[in-house]
Design an enzyme around this catalytic site. Structure first.
Site, PDB file in Angstrom:
ATOM      1  N   CYS A  66       0.862  -1.174   0.000  1.00  0.00           N
ATOM      2  CA  CYS A  66       0.000   0.000   0.000  1.00  0.00           C
ATOM      3  C   CYS A  66       0.901   1.228   0.000  1.00  0.00           C
ATOM      4  O   CYS A  66       1.757   1.370   0.885  1.00  0.00           O
ATOM      5  CB  CYS A  66      -0.878  -0.013   1.248  1.00  0.00           C
ATOM      6  SG  CYS A  66      -1.823   1.501   1.467  1.00  0.00           S
ATOM      7  N   CYS A 177      -0.208   4.082  -6.532  1.00  0.00           N
ATOM      8  CA  CYS A 177      -1.259   3.608  -5.631  1.00  0.00           C
ATOM      9  C   CYS A 177      -1.585   2.205  -6.109  1.00  0.00           C
ATOM     10  O   CYS A 177      -1.710   1.982  -7.322  1.00  0.00           O
ATOM     11  CB  CYS A 177      -2.488   4.511  -5.735  1.00  0.00           C
ATOM     12  SG  CYS A 177      -3.969   3.823  -4.949  1.00  0.00           S
TER      13      CYS A 177
HETATM   14  N1  DGL Z   1      -3.550   0.961  -0.938  1.00  0.00           N
HETATM   15  C1  DGL Z   1      -3.872   2.349  -1.081  1.00  0.00           C
HETATM   16  C2  DGL Z   1      -2.668   3.067  -1.680  1.00  0.00           C
HETATM   17  O1  DGL Z   1      -1.902   2.438  -2.388  1.00  0.00           O
HETATM   18  C3  DGL Z   1      -5.113   2.470  -1.919  1.00  0.00           C
HETATM   19  C4  DGL Z   1      -5.812   3.770  -1.852  1.00  0.00           C
HETATM   20  C5  DGL Z   1      -6.498   4.097  -0.537  1.00  0.00           C
HETATM   21  O2  DGL Z   1      -6.634   3.232   0.345  1.00  0.00           O
HETATM   22  O3  DGL Z   1      -6.913   5.259  -0.426  1.00  0.00           O
HETATM   23  O4  DGL Z   1      -2.453   4.217  -1.441  1.00  0.00           O
END
Ligand code: DGL
Length: 261
Positions: A66, A177
């Site tokens: 993430c 992301c």
């Molecule tokens: N896993 C999150 C990221 O890569 C996904 C987006 C989120 O949770 O807002 O930032």
């Protein structure tokens, strides 16, 4: 491996292909999705909690799949965890610098990731002369995870996000992301065929393989790796969306409790 939702499954997919003998537990914090609008303090608290759950499950290595959590918490988790912790951002930054001919790189990411400045730091650690144009994409991960990833709404958000990068004339764009590779074709069409898009999955899978090999921790070829899932939100929704994004079957998803939803 943990993520705020199903986006990290793009990283898991690459890992299962690269290291088919390893056992993997994937924890999706779908109950607290999205991470993008969260504060640094919240993301640090979530990262600590999820790392603790995975260590208690017997993990020998943690992967923060993430970008928002990596941006906010990776160094801290690495210092505190009893096992090695790897994250996104650095592998993509290295790949982006390798790929750019114009030394002008775009980054699409959540608000949390953009405001952390971690991509700019990571790219400049490799080549301080590369110009980095960051674009925060509020709502885009939610549109992708919301059941209709390939909708007009997602396309409109993708258009708005890519416009400043087209105008800036970047030749490489980091999909910063974990959810964005799921709409790679849509983003690529907006950016045009001459722009190269970079995502973490393969680079990170390679880094995981190297780390395990260096430590002599790989499973033998005779072991068929198993993968299983934990989620903090609705398990059935995770199973349905997750199967689509992982492109491999997901049977059971176990509910896991976290401090505050
Ligand atoms: N896993 C999150 C990221 O890569 C996904 C987006 C989120 O949770 O807002 O930032």
């Amino acid at each position: 491996m943990f993520d705020s939702g199903v986006g990290g499954l793009t990283v898991l997919h690459a890992l299962l292909v690269r290291l088919p003998h390893e056992d993997v537990v994937y924890l999706g914090d779908t109950g607290r999705f999205p991470y993008g609008p969260r504060t640094r303090e919240e993301l640090i608290a979530y990262g600590r909690e999820l790392t603790g759950i995975l260590v208690a499950q017997g993990a020998k290595l943690i992967v923060v799949a993430c970008n928002s959590a990596t941006a906010a918490a990776l160094p801290l988790l690495q210092r505190e965890s009893p096992v090695p912790v790897l994250g996104v951002i650095t592998p993509e930054a290295r790949a982006a610098v390798r790929a750019t001919r114009l030394r002008r790189v775009g980054v699409l990411a959540t608000e949390a990731t953009v405001s952390s400045g971690r991509y700019v730091e990571a790219i400049h650690a490799v080549d301080a002369g590369v110009e980095v144009i960051q674009v925060a994409c509020p709502g885009l991960a939610e549109a992708i995870q919301g059941g209709e990833p390939y909708s007009e709404r997602t396309l409109a958000l993708a258009r708005t996000a890519t416009e400043p990068l087209r105008e800036a004339g970047v030749d490489v764009v980091v999909l910063g992301c974990t959810h964005y590779p799921l709409i790679r074709h849509m983003l690529q069409r907006e950016l045009g065929p001459d722009v190269q898009t970079i995502a973490a999955a393969e680079e990170l899978a390679e880094e995981i393989a190297e780390t395990l090999a260096r430590k002599g921790w790989q499973r033998g070829d005779d072991h068929r790796g198993a993968y299983r899932f934990l989620a903090t939100g609705d398990v059935e929704a995770f199973r349905i969306e997750g199967t689509r994004f992982l492109q491999l079957p997901i049977d059971d998803v176990e509910q896991v409790a976290v401090a505050s939803l």
